[in-house]
Motif scaffolding. Structure first.
Motif, PDB file in Angstrom:
ATOM      1  N   ILE A  85      -7.515  -1.116  -4.566  1.00 19.87           N
ATOM      2  CA  ILE A  85      -8.468  -0.001  -4.425  1.00 19.87           C
ATOM      3  C   ILE A  85      -7.715   1.257  -4.030  1.00 19.87           C
ATOM      4  CG2 ILE A  85      -8.980  -0.522  -1.986  1.00 19.87           C
ATOM      5  CD1 ILE A  85     -11.936   0.342  -2.666  1.00 19.87           C
ATOM      6  N   VAL A  87     -11.863  -3.333   3.068  1.00 19.89           N
ATOM      7  CA  VAL A  87     -12.265  -1.929   3.184  1.00 19.89           C
ATOM      8  C   VAL A  87     -13.113  -1.728   4.442  1.00 19.89           C
ATOM      9  CG1 VAL A  87     -13.651  -0.101   2.122  1.00 19.89           C
ATOM     10  CG2 VAL A  87     -12.097  -1.474   0.716  1.00 19.89           C
ATOM     11  N   GLU A  88     -14.040  -2.666   4.688  1.00 20.07           N
ATOM     12  CA  GLU A  88     -14.863  -2.552   5.907  1.00 20.07           C
ATOM     13  C   GLU A  88     -13.983  -2.518   7.153  1.00 20.07           C
ATOM     14  OE1 GLU A  88     -19.160  -4.579   4.797  1.00 20.07           O
ATOM     15  OE2 GLU A  88     -17.420  -5.884   5.073  1.00 20.07           O
ATOM     16  N   LEU A 147     -12.176  -7.216  -1.798  1.00 24.63           N
ATOM     17  CA  LEU A 147     -11.884  -5.896  -1.234  1.00 24.63           C
ATOM     18  C   LEU A 147     -12.874  -5.535  -0.125  1.00 24.63           C
ATOM     19  CD1 LEU A 147     -11.263  -3.789  -4.472  1.00 24.63           C
ATOM     20  CD2 LEU A 147      -9.555  -4.285  -2.705  1.00 24.63           C
ATOM     21  N   GLY A 178     -12.276   0.440  -6.791  1.00 17.69           N
ATOM     22  CA  GLY A 178     -11.443  -0.764  -6.776  1.00 17.69           C
ATOM     23  C   GLY A 178     -11.729  -1.670  -7.961  1.00 17.69           C
ATOM     24  N   VAL A 184     -16.880   2.676  -3.399  1.00 18.83           N
ATOM     25  CA  VAL A 184     -17.393   2.658  -2.032  1.00 18.83           C
ATOM     26  C   VAL A 184     -17.873   4.059  -1.679  1.00 18.83           C
ATOM     27  CG1 VAL A 184     -15.000   2.807  -1.174  1.00 18.83           C
ATOM     28  CG2 VAL A 184     -16.813   2.186   0.393  1.00 18.83           C
ATOM     29  N   ILE A 239      -8.458   4.830  -2.077  1.00 18.90           N
ATOM     30  CA  ILE A 239      -9.432   5.482  -1.197  1.00 18.90           C
ATOM     31  C   ILE A 239      -8.944   6.901  -0.901  1.00 18.90           C
ATOM     32  CG2 ILE A 239     -10.372   5.465   1.162  1.00 18.90           C
ATOM     33  CD1 ILE A 239     -10.366   2.417   0.995  1.00 18.90           C
ATOM     34  N   TYR A 285       0.838  -1.199   0.000  1.00 17.38           N
ATOM     35  CA  TYR A 285       0.000   0.000   0.000  1.00 17.38           C
ATOM     36  C   TYR A 285       0.871   1.247   0.000  1.00 17.38           C
ATOM     37  CZ  TYR A 285       0.873   1.447   4.854  1.00 17.38           C
ATOM     38  OH  TYR A 285       1.453   1.891   5.996  1.00 17.38           O
TER      39      TYR A 285
END
Lengths: 190, 278
Positions: free
Chosen positions: B254, B117-118, B113, B206, B196, B256, B79
């Protein structure tokens, strides 16, 4: 004269489908992998109603043929309110339904701004703040300077607003005319 | 010109807490932080992105191409949290300079994902004592009531005008039309792509990552042709990412928007107040 979406700002007056509107909200939007748009809320200058409208970026709209003139409120006769330009002494009339709730703040000689569309008076804007006397309220609670406890008061201009409980009849108040009218402060009249 | 724009110390503290919590959660989940170059030769694939020019090159619009080269080089969970630049984007939800959290992990597709993400959003929410959001899933076809517009103009206008304003609850939007695939894998007439939404804001995008160099090159050329037709400079074809796409493991990723994540979790409505004003 025309405006692009990048010229949009609150208060800008535009012509849309043959009617004048004031931009009251605008938001640049660009969806993922998509092109850009501007989302707006537009208030009709003629009716006061608010519509939502989405523009593509770069789209152009015409400038509304409107002009603002400082004028004074003279008097109301039934549903007709009369205003005067204090330099030219020109008088114009506005119908109560156009003024809506704002009519309750009008007092003789109050300075307002009258909006003309294609030369015709169509609307009026109040000053943000007015000074007006309390003509009726419950007796003041002496010594209680809390601003959190409120009571009703009738004002000389005709409006009724909530005021702190220490306010007495006959006192001069500073009142915010936006959002229906709210107490700002007492003004020392001595 | 040096405007004296106010700094919102409270929001900056919340932002720091969120970024810290997201990093902790990523490290606990085995992600490695990598640092992409900011000045690049290939700024983007998407025809709607306008790069900021920097001395004959470009400031990156996202770290996507660099991170895919890292993925292809054999690091499976990576990341970056980096500033990115997109010209001609400004408003309460857009800033020309903003921060992206971009992550990739291998042996996975776009639906993998969702739990990641959650988890990150939950960690970020707890860091600022916000309620942990529960996300629902909607496909693009569902949101358009089964009739997805064929042309882009109608698609995006209806999306902005009537669909996006209804996405006020935390939502994963899945399965975009194949022609909006960007760098996603296509399956039939849909792309394996998701967005999202949180607090009414589009937070991230994503993909199941495309691993077909010939197809990726074709998309670069299509985007370039569209930009040329619009009178815009075409984005250079990035040979590095085309090469990497053929060597990458099956992967998902993804991006964000960190500024918007902070906005969504703190109720802030203006992106300027979660950044340090220039």
């Amino acid at each position: 004269m025309s405006y692009e979406t990048s010229d949009f700002r609150n208060g800008l007056k535009i012509e849309l489908d043959g009617d004048p509107y004031t931009i009251v909200y605008f938001q640049f939007v660009k969806p993922g992998k998509g092109t850009a748009f501007t989302r707006t809320k537009l208030k009709s200058i003629l009716s006061g109603s608010v519509i939502e409208r989405t523009f593509r970026s770069g789209e152009t709209v015409g400038e509304a043929d409107v002009e603002e003139q400082p004028m004074q409120f003279l008097y109301a006769n039934g549903d007709v309110y009369t205003f005067m330009n204090t330099e030219t002494f020109d008088q114009v009339e506005l119908q109560a339904k156009l003024l809506g709730d704002d009519a309750k703040f009008l007092m003789e000689n109050l300075d307002v701004s009258v909006l003309f569309y294609k030369g015709r008076a169509v609307n009026m804007t109040l000053p943000n703040f007015i000074e007006t006397k309390v003509t009726w309220t419950e007796p003041a609670v002496k010594g209680n300077t809390s601003q959190g406890v409120l009571k009703m008061a009738k004002l000389e201009c005709g409006a009724e607003i909530h005021v702190p409980i220490f306010v007495s009849e006959g006192e001069l108040l500073k009142v915010d005319t936006r959002d229906g009218g709210s107490y700002v402060s007492r003004l020392n009249t001595k | 010109m040096f405007p004296e724009a106010p700094i919102d110390a409270h929001r900056l503290r919340q932002r720091a807490a969120i970024v810290h919590a997201v990093r902790d959660a990523l490290h606990a989940d085995g992600f490695l932080e990598v640092h992409p170059p900011i000045v690049v030769d290939g700024p983007a694939l998407e025809e709607t992105l306008e790069p900021v020019r920097a001395d004959g090159r470009f400031l990156h619009t996202s770290p996507e191409f660099a991170l895919k080269r890292v993925l292809a080089a054999g690091l499976p969970r990576i990341y970056s949290i980096v500033p990115c630049f997109r010209d001609e984007e400004h408003g309460r939800h857009h800033a020309r300079e903003f921060t992206l959290l971009e992550l990739y992990f291998s042996n996975a597709g776009y639906l993998d994902l969702l739990p990641v993400v959650e988890g990150l959003v939950a960690a970020a929410a707890r860091a600022v004592h916000a309620p942990v959001p529960t996300f629902s899933r909607r496909t693009v076809a569902e949101l358009f009531g089964g009739a997805v517009p064929e042309d882009d103009e109608t698609f995006f206008f209806r999306w902005v005008d009537s669909i996006e304003p209804t996405l006020t609850e935390p939502t994963f939007v899945l399965d975009y039309p194949a022609r909006h695939a960007a760098l996603a894998e296509v399956r039939g007439d849909i792309s394996e792509r998701l967005e999202v939404y949180l607090g009414g804001l589009e937070l991230g995008n994503g993909f199941s990552e495309l691993r077909d160099p010939a197809e990726l090159r074709a998309r670069f050329l299509r985007s370039a042709a569209h930009r040329t037709a619009l009178g815009r400079a075409p984005h250079p074809v990035d040979e590095g990412v085309i090469d990497a796409s053929g060597r990458m493991p099956r992967a998902t990723g993804i991006a964000i928007g960190v500024d918007r994540l902070v906005m969504a979790l703190t109720g802030e409505t203006d992106i300027a107040r979660v950044q340090i004003p220039r």
